[in-house]
Design a protein around this motif. Sequence first.
Motif, short mmCIF file in Angstrom:
data_model
loop_
_atom_site.label_atom_id
_atom_site.label_comp_id
_atom_site.label_asym_id
_atom_site.label_seq_id
_atom_site.Cartn_x
_atom_site.Cartn_y
_atom_site.Cartn_z
N TRP A 140 10.51 -28.71 -6.30
CA TRP A 140 11.80 -29.35 -6.56
C TRP A 140 12.75 -28.06 -6.84
CZ3 TRP A 140 7.53 -30.09 -9.85
CH2 TRP A 140 7.55 -29.46 -11.02
N VAL A 141 14.21 -28.21 -6.39
CA VAL A 141 15.05 -27.24 -6.99
C VAL A 141 14.98 -26.71 -8.18
CG1 VAL A 141 17.54 -26.59 -6.90
CG2 VAL A 141 16.54 -28.37 -4.96
N GLY A 142 14.86 -25.41 -8.30
CA GLY A 142 14.55 -24.77 -9.87
C GLY A 142 13.29 -24.63 -10.24
N LYS A 143 12.35 -25.09 -9.34
CA LYS A 143 11.03 -24.87 -9.78
C LYS A 143 10.51 -23.46 -9.58
CE LYS A 143 6.06 -26.12 -9.39
NZ LYS A 143 5.14 -27.09 -8.63
N THR A 144 9.72 -22.81 -10.52
CA THR A 144 9.31 -21.31 -10.49
C THR A 144 7.89 -21.29 -10.72
OG1 THR A 144 11.59 -20.47 -11.30
CG2 THR A 144 9.70 -19.02 -11.52
N TRP A 145 7.34 -20.38 -10.10
CA TRP A 145 5.98 -20.14 -10.31
C TRP A 145 5.50 -18.62 -10.05
CZ3 TRP A 145 7.65 -22.70 -6.05
CH2 TRP A 145 7.57 -22.25 -4.67
N ILE A 146 4.39 -18.33 -10.87
CA ILE A 146 3.81 -16.95 -11.05
C ILE A 146 2.76 -16.92 -9.84
CG2 ILE A 146 2.85 -15.30 -12.32
CD1 ILE A 146 5.62 -15.96 -13.37
N ARG A 147 2.65 -15.47 -9.14
CA ARG A 147 1.94 -15.14 -8.28
C ARG A 147 1.16 -13.81 -8.68
NH1 ARG A 147 3.91 -14.54 -2.74
NH2 ARG A 147 2.07 -15.37 -2.09
N PHE A 148 -0.03 -13.86 -8.59
CA PHE A 148 -0.76 -12.86 -9.05
C PHE A 148 -2.38 -12.46 -8.32
CE2 PHE A 148 -4.26 -10.58 -11.21
CZ PHE A 148 -3.62 -9.37 -11.70
N ALA A 149 -2.60 -11.31 -7.76
CA ALA A 149 -4.16 -11.29 -7.22
C ALA A 149 -4.34 -9.76 -7.08
CB ALA A 149 -4.04 -11.83 -5.75
N SER A 150 -5.51 -9.48 -6.94
CA SER A 150 -6.03 -8.17 -6.56
C SER A 150 -6.33 -8.14 -5.01
CB SER A 150 -7.41 -7.77 -7.10
OG SER A 150 -7.00 -7.63 -8.75
N PHE A 151 -5.94 -7.19 -4.32
CA PHE A 151 -6.18 -7.15 -2.78
C PHE A 151 -6.99 -5.80 -2.38
CE2 PHE A 151 -2.17 -4.65 -3.64
CZ PHE A 151 -2.44 -3.56 -2.87
N GLU A 152 -7.74 -6.08 -1.28
CA GLU A 152 -8.66 -4.92 -0.87
C GLU A 152 -8.58 -4.82 0.70
OE1 GLU A 152 -12.95 -2.86 -1.70
OE2 GLU A 152 -12.30 -4.67 -2.77
N GLY A 153 -8.56 -3.82 1.29
CA GLY A 153 -8.65 -4.10 2.61
C GLY A 153 -8.20 -2.73 3.32
N SER A 154 -7.35 -2.68 4.48
CA SER A 154 -6.96 -1.61 5.17
C SER A 154 -5.49 -1.72 5.37
CB SER A 154 -7.82 -1.26 6.40
OG SER A 154 -7.65 -2.18 7.44
N ALA A 155 -4.73 -0.61 5.58
CA ALA A 155 -3.36 -0.77 6.01
C ALA A 155 -3.13 0.65 6.92
CB ALA A 155 -2.40 -0.51 4.74
N TRP A 156 -2.06 0.45 7.65
CA TRP A 156 -1.43 1.49 8.56
C TRP A 156 -0.68 2.50 7.50
CZ3 TRP A 156 -3.48 3.15 13.00
CH2 TRP A 156 -2.77 4.23 13.62
N THR A 157 -0.91 3.79 7.82
CA THR A 157 0.02 4.71 7.10
C THR A 157 0.42 5.76 8.09
OG1 THR A 157 -1.90 6.27 6.50
CG2 THR A 157 -1.51 4.36 5.13
N PRO A 158 1.30 6.76 7.84
CA PRO A 158 1.55 7.73 8.58
C PRO A 158 0.54 8.55 9.23
CG PRO A 158 3.29 7.54 6.82
CD PRO A 158 2.15 6.74 6.38
N ILE A 159 -0.42 8.43 8.46
CA ILE A 159 -1.65 9.37 8.80
C ILE A 159 -2.90 8.74 9.37
CG2 ILE A 159 -1.25 11.26 7.40
CD1 ILE A 159 -3.05 10.27 5.53
N GLY A 160 -2.42 7.30 9.83
CA GLY A 160 -3.64 6.41 10.34
C GLY A 160 -3.85 5.13 9.36
N GLU A 161 -4.85 4.36 10.08
CA GLU A 161 -5.58 3.41 9.01
C GLU A 161 -6.19 3.99 7.96
OE1 GLU A 161 -7.93 -0.78 9.79
OE2 GLU A 161 -7.55 0.65 11.47
N MET A 162 -5.98 3.31 6.72
CA MET A 162 -6.85 3.65 5.75
C MET A 162 -7.21 2.69 4.88
SD MET A 162 -4.31 7.01 4.33
CE MET A 162 -5.72 7.34 3.29
#
Length: 224
Positions: A119-141
């Motif tokens: 509904w209009v005005g509803k707010t909720w919190i989001r939180f989590a740990s993450f793990e994996g890989s991402a592309w960076t200027p020096i490649g996938e890490m």
Amino acid sequence: MRSLKFAIFISILLSISLASAQVCPVPNFDKLTEYKFVYNMTYSKKLPERTGSEAVLFWNKTGKIYEFNLTKLKGYERHAIDLKKGNTYILSIYEVGYNKTLMNFTFEPSLLYIDYPLWVGKTWIRFASFEGSAWTPIGEMAVKGVTFGYAKVLNKKVIEVEAGSFKAMKIKTDMVSIFTSPFPMKIKTTQVLWLTEDGIIVKREIYKDNELGEVIELKRIESR
């Protein structure tokens, strides 16, 4: 007697308030799997050649898990989504562009996405740990860290796109992701989503560190 009357009065007020809030329950995701949603990509900062191209969204279902599949020019993004207690939780995000894995994260616990009912005005919190890989200027890490923030339903209005006029809720999500490996880093991301009661994404804007990164707008809906 007075306390009983007061309790009844408060109950009536709450009922009226809830009704006027126009509560939106969780949509039928099985119905979404019956359609193909085609979008105009009106802006892409990371990959400018995508601007003006089409993006195509399919919802698929495997067991109890729904998969958000958005195909873009020379790439795609996939979100594995679980429906628990009427809410949507993201289990993983996988994004590819030009044969590079831009992002491949799993979340623990699963990351609350849309906290139904809305509904209009509803707010909720989001939180989590993450793990994996991402592309960076020096490649996938390999990366790991935490992400946290909140989402809010700002309003509910008619929005005009090429596919037509849709009454949609405008939902803004602000998140901060803190990478703890391979080196400390903080990124702020914002997503603004226009979502109908049927679960149709009419428009989506993505920002990184307050700078607009991508915009898609619904062009047409087709049966699969």
